[in-house]
Write a protein that holds these residues in place. Structure first.
Motif, PDB file in Angstrom:
ATOM      1  N   UNK A  56       0.820  -1.223   0.000  1.00 17.47           N
ATOM      2  CA  UNK A  56       0.000   0.000   0.000  1.00 17.47           C
ATOM      3  C   UNK A  56       0.850   1.268   0.000  1.00 17.47           C
ATOM      4  N   UNK A  57       1.898   1.315   0.836  1.00 16.57           N
ATOM      5  CA  UNK A  57       2.734   2.525   0.884  1.00 16.57           C
ATOM      6  C   UNK A  57       3.417   2.793  -0.450  1.00 16.57           C
ATOM      7  N   UNK A  58       3.917   1.745  -1.092  1.00 17.21           N
ATOM      8  CA  UNK A  58       4.558   1.913  -2.391  1.00 17.21           C
ATOM      9  C   UNK A  58       3.580   2.395  -3.444  1.00 17.21           C
ATOM     10  N   UNK A  59       2.379   1.874  -3.406  1.00 17.49           N
ATOM     11  CA  UNK A  59       1.360   2.317  -4.362  1.00 17.49           C
ATOM     12  C   UNK A  59       0.992   3.774  -4.119  1.00 17.49           C
ATOM     13  N   UNK A  60       0.887   4.172  -2.852  1.00 15.49           N
ATOM     14  CA  UNK A  60       0.572   5.566  -2.529  1.00 15.49           C
ATOM     15  C   UNK A  60       1.662   6.509  -3.034  1.00 15.49           C
ATOM     16  N   UNK A  61       2.910   6.016  -3.040  1.00 19.17           N
ATOM     17  CA  UNK A  61       4.032   6.828  -3.514  1.00 19.17           C
ATOM     18  C   UNK A  61       4.195   6.744  -5.032  1.00 19.17           C
ATOM     19  N   UNK A  62       3.335   5.937  -5.674  1.00 16.34           N
ATOM     20  CA  UNK A  62       3.393   5.822  -7.122  1.00 16.34           C
ATOM     21  C   UNK A  62       4.432   4.828  -7.612  1.00 16.34           C
ATOM     22  N   UNK A  63       4.813   3.892  -6.763  1.00 16.05           N
ATOM     23  CA  UNK A  63       5.817   2.901  -7.173  1.00 16.05           C
ATOM     24  C   UNK A  63       5.608   1.604  -6.404  1.00 16.05           C
ATOM     25  N   UNK A  64       6.203   0.561  -6.912  1.00 14.97           N
ATOM     26  CA  UNK A  64       6.298  -0.676  -6.153  1.00 14.97           C
ATOM     27  C   UNK A  64       7.747  -0.825  -5.745  1.00 14.97           C
ATOM     28  N   UNK A  65       7.997  -1.617  -4.727  1.00 18.49           N
ATOM     29  CA  UNK A  65       9.345  -1.799  -4.219  1.00 18.49           C
ATOM     30  C   UNK A  65       9.939  -3.043  -4.858  1.00 18.49           C
TER      31      UNK A  65
END
Length: 70
Positions: A56-65
């Protein structure tokens, strides 16, 4: 991670899985509802050249880890 809690994570993960397999890439899609430590121990038993983590955090930042290969 968090697929059981987030429809958005599930949707992106499903789409990524479909795109990778359509491109001929072999994918192990780990969608178990297990703690991160359990998943980490399982991964350490197998040699995966790449790992993609969708959260979820990566998606919110516009990226995946995408961690470095080990």
């Amino acid at each position: 991670m968090g697929m059981q809690k987030s429809a958005r994570v599930r949707e992106v993960s499903d789409r990524l899985y479909a795109e990778l397999t359509a491109a001929g890439i072999e994918v192990l899609y780990d969608d178990r509802d297990a703690r991160p430590g359990v998943n980490s121990r399982m991964r350490s038993c197998w040699a995966f050249p790449h790992r993609v983590v969708v959260g979820e955090r990566g998606l919110e930042a516009g990226k995946t880890r995408i961690p470095q290969s080990t």
